[in-house]
Design an enzyme around this catalytic site. Sequence first.
Site, mmCIF file in Angstrom:
data_model
loop_
_atom_site.group_PDB
_atom_site.id
_atom_site.type_symbol
_atom_site.label_atom_id
_atom_site.label_comp_id
_atom_site.label_asym_id
_atom_site.label_seq_id
_atom_site.Cartn_x
_atom_site.Cartn_y
_atom_site.Cartn_z
ATOM 1 N N HIS A 262 0.474 -1.221 0.468
ATOM 2 C CA HIS A 262 -0.131 0.109 0.215
ATOM 3 C C HIS A 262 0.402 1.227 0.073
ATOM 4 C CE1 HIS A 262 -3.417 -2.388 0.284
ATOM 5 N NE2 HIS A 262 -2.605 -3.450 1.577
ATOM 6 N N ASP A 313 -4.768 -8.593 -3.223
ATOM 7 C CA ASP A 313 -4.758 -8.262 -1.823
ATOM 8 C C ASP A 313 -6.210 -8.775 -1.237
ATOM 9 O OD1 ASP A 313 -5.101 -7.195 0.749
ATOM 10 O OD2 ASP A 313 -5.104 -5.346 0.245
#
Length: 452
Positions: A262, A313
């Site tokens: 991220h 993810d």
Amino acid sequence: MDELPVVSLWRPDAVEPRVLSADSQGRVLSHTSAGQAQHGLHLPGLVNLHSHAFQRAMAGAAERRLHPSDSFWTWRETMYALAERFDPDRLQAVAAQLYAEMLEAGFTRVCEFHYLHHAPDGRPYADPASMSLALIEAARETGIGLTLLPVLYMQGGFDGRALGPRQRRFGLDVERWLQLFERLRGENLLGLVVGCALHSLRAVPPEAMAELLAQLPADCPIHVHIAEQVGEVQECLAVRGQRPVAWLLANAPVDARWTLVHATHLDAYERRALAASGAVAGLCPTTEANLGDGLFPLPEFLAEGGRIGIGSDSHVSVSLVEELRWLEYGQRLQRRQRTLAADEAQPGVAARLLQACLASGARSGGRSSQLAGHAQPLQPGADLDLLELDAAHPAFAGADPAHWPERWVFASNRPAVARVWARGQLCVEGGRHRQADALQSRFVRAMQQLHA
Ligand code: NGQ
Ligand code: ZN
């Protein structure tokens, strides 16, 4: 080894006819020119650098409002409730379906950030590696390359609070983490890499992080979730006196072995320092959109020489196309401009993004150390990971194959990947994984149990 075609290999802005051969481990042995180009286009397979396989079972099941201010944190409660329902068999069923879908999308290796270590009550299984082994079996069944990242998860927040009841099954201390790591390193699966994941700065105390890092082998890839939510940045500032990425850069030897997952919220100093570190920013555009995380400063980071890769993810989408498309579209919406990932050297937006992801894949996946220097895809010694775009797909009509990546990423909604080889093994044909039907039936049964 499956027979390999003469490939029309995509190079940024050119197509090279090549003949590839593989050794018994599925690595590229030779790479020679093949006079005549065939119609069609092949690209190196991509690394999906961030996966929580169990969350595939939740895709689309957390899209109904539970609370007037639903957020990442309310989503996390739903996720924890689902996590409780997994045992090794259900995990294998869901992960194998997911890995087959990844292969169909063109991902040939997955970095599995794995933290469902124990039984739901927090007690280790009779074999403490049971859940990790389920993931290894899912990789074996599907043929995807696996970089397994057992996660160190020790506390419930920055303030050092104990794990909550729903987090107990994630818990390991450094000693037990090292035992699991050693055990997994001994597993026999072609192409298996075992690396290290720190769940987040929230979940790992500074002393434990330092203790673990000091004991890792030199070639071990290291992944960490970081700076995804604004609340996390504020808490880190309050407790550790620095923003998360600044704190990590000051307290850990962050270099090319690292993948910062991220890294959404960066100030200018953090952005430049991260770019200079050689670490990979692991971007997960569809999950970051789904969870309302924010937008990564992509054009600046790329201009500063930063390395990026993509992960699916939470698997709300398992599509290379959608990840790359949304990576660019987020920037366009924010800045009211176009072609933001491109630059003067590479005007093709999809080409630039693919180039960036292909260049970082071996680092994040822990495959670069087997080669001299940093592994470039499909060079001798690298895994023979390859995808073939469907030459008959209407998205490519009239286009020079060198520009097919733009057509693929921005204009194909019907899947355009025809065949995929992972370590020389043909896994996908006609757009479908070779075991798709059997894997899907088992997945459907597991889903019925998980959602019962
Ligand atoms: C995870 N996922 O570990 O699955 C996290 C949520 C957390 C994402 N951050 C849980 N996308 O960060 O505490
Ligand atoms: Zn994650």
